[in-house]
Enzyme design. Structure first.
Site, short mmCIF file in Angstrom:
data_model
loop_
_atom_site.label_atom_id
_atom_site.label_comp_id
_atom_site.label_asym_id
_atom_site.label_seq_id
_atom_site.Cartn_x
_atom_site.Cartn_y
_atom_site.Cartn_z
N HIS A 32 0.87 -1.19 0.00
CA HIS A 32 0.00 0.00 0.00
C HIS A 32 0.90 1.22 0.00
O HIS A 32 1.71 1.41 0.91
CB HIS A 32 -0.92 0.02 1.22
CG HIS A 32 -1.88 1.17 1.20
ND1 HIS A 32 -3.13 1.10 0.61
CD2 HIS A 32 -1.77 2.45 1.67
CE1 HIS A 32 -3.75 2.26 0.74
NE2 HIS A 32 -2.94 3.10 1.37
N CYS A 33 0.74 2.06 -1.02
CA CYS A 33 1.62 3.22 -1.18
C CYS A 33 0.91 4.48 -0.71
O CYS A 33 -0.12 4.87 -1.28
CB CYS A 33 2.03 3.37 -2.65
SG CYS A 33 3.08 4.82 -2.93
N PRO A 34 1.42 5.15 0.33
CA PRO A 34 0.77 6.38 0.79
C PRO A 34 0.87 7.52 -0.21
O PRO A 34 0.04 8.43 -0.19
CB PRO A 34 1.53 6.72 2.08
CG PRO A 34 2.87 6.07 1.92
CD PRO A 34 2.62 4.82 1.14
N ASN B 244 -3.21 4.50 -2.39
CA ASN B 244 -3.84 3.32 -2.96
C ASN B 244 -2.84 2.19 -2.93
O ASN B 244 -1.64 2.40 -2.68
CB ASN B 244 -4.31 3.59 -4.40
CG ASN B 244 -5.47 2.70 -4.80
OD1 ASN B 244 -5.73 1.67 -4.16
ND2 ASN B 244 -6.19 3.07 -5.85
#
Length: 400
Positions: free
Chosen positions: A123-125, A129
């Site tokens: 999960h990439c901040p 998403n």
């Protein structure tokens, strides 16, 4: 065209510190590079200046296109209530209580997205998403283009400061010969003042920092893509080797999705159509493996984690704060740098710890019928004299 609730929900992804920072960096570097090119360096009436200006616009468009595609296309989600066509295959799969569905091979549940994600990498901040099956190529392309665009911008910033300050400051670069005849003939639209110098210097710092940080992420992503893995699967493979070595089982674990060729692995993610190969639930596998080789290994690791977990009991209350100052300075400053949740504790709570650091521990708080996972300060718990974690593991279902 009607705006649906789903599309409005996707737009809300922009209202997060990650996209705000990322888009701010892109805006500052791009706008400063374009302004420097127009006002102070490389006049547009020269061929080189025109090419430079077009390239800057090109970088900006490509970066934003791949960034928003990674954010809004999304990774792809396992349908709610999903089951394999062959009911016998359910014994090889984990069950997610949140999604009320079985986890397809290579999928994992994301607490932030609250869905099971196809071929989840992380999960990439920065895009707010997950990076997964459908947007892995867009995300990796963004990681490539951002350092290239920032490198170009950094060159513009350096040359702008050099050419504008050349007559004012003696750099001592007697061996550096740069033809500035075109620049001297060009009258800038405004003088290169101290605020302009400060803004250019600030943009240069952002550009160089982005080039280094995002460039490293690109190489990490390409390393796993060329082996047809995800970051999570690399960790699962390491734990498989550790489990086999610990128990001396003599097993041979073969990663099932490595097709044996970097080019073939590359084409699983990057295609001319932009849509990756596969439907997100079934995948081409190594000849010695099957569709459930990795999921079976995950079930073994899950059972092993229950056996190895250590039972603790809470002796202090903890409110679940990310950086609890009341638990000591070391606990405050050594808080785990992760978006994994913290779990509040009350005196007497039972926790099964599976990993930890010197100041923090991670585990499951045992509640009636469910487990709550997260980090908690080590000083808030004490090890139980009678560890029942191993015996309790036999009653656990294959759940998220």
């Amino acid at each position: 065209m009607y705006i649906t609730y789903t599309s409005l929900h996707e737009v809300r992804r922009l209202c997060h510190w990650g996209p705000v920072i990322a888009l701010s960096v892109i805006a500052i570097c791009s706008s400063m590079a374009i302004l420097d090119s127009i006002i102070w360096y490389w006049p547009l009436d020269t061929t080189g200046g025109s090419i430079n200006f077009i390239m800057l616009l090109n970088w900006t468009v490509l970066i934003l296109y791949n960034y928003f595609s990674a954010m809004f296309v999304g990774p792809g989600y396992i349908p709610l209530g999903w089951k394999p066509e062959n009911q016998q295959d359910t014994r090889y799969l984990q069950y997610c209580r949140v999604c009320q569905a079985y986890k397809a091979p290579r999928s994992h549940h994301c607490r932030k997205c609250n869905r099971c994600v196809m071929k989840m990498d992380h999960h990439c901040p920065w895009i707010n998403n997950c990076c997964g099956h459908l947007n892995h190529a867009y995300f990796t392309s963004f990681l490539l283009l951002a350092p290239l665009g920032c490198s170009h911008a950094a060159i513009i910033f350096i040359m702008t400061m050099y050419t504008q300050l050349y007559e004012r400051i003696s750099f001592g670069w007697s061996t550096v010969k740069i033809d500035m005849s075109a620049v001297r003939q060009f009258q800038p639209l405004m003088p290169f003042s101290m605020p302009a110098f400060a803004a250019t210097l600030f943009a240069l710092g952002l550009a160089l920092g982005t080039t280094i940080a995002v460039g490293m992420l690109f190489f990490i992503q390409m390393k796993v893509i060329l082996r047809n893995k995800t970051s999570i699967e690399s960790w699962i493979e390491e734990k498989a080797k550790d489990r086999i070595q610990h128990y001396q089982t003599g097993e041979e674990f073969i990663f099932p999705y490595d097709l044996g060729s970097r080019w073939l692995n590359f084409k699983q993610v990057f295609t001319w159509s932009g849509t990756p190969k596969g439907d997100g639930t079934e995948w081409p596998v190594h000849p010695k493996c099957n569709q459930h080789t990795l999921t079976i290994e995950q079930l073994k690791q899950k059972a092993d984690k229950r056996v190895r977990s250590v039972q603790y009991q809470a002796v202090e209350d903890y409110n679940g704060a990310c950086c609890p100052l009341s638990k000591g300075l070391q606990t405050f400053f050594r808080t785990p740098c992760t978006e994994e949740p913290r779990i509040p504790l009350s005196k007497g709570d039972t926790i099964l710890a599976t990993r930890g650091t010197k100041w923090w521990m991670y585990g499951d708080k045992v509640l009636t019928g469910e487990r709550v996972r997260g980090w908690f300060p080590r000083r808030c718990v004490e090890k139980c004299h009678y560890d029942t974690a191993a015996s309790d593991s036999t009653s656990d279902k294959k759940v998220n």
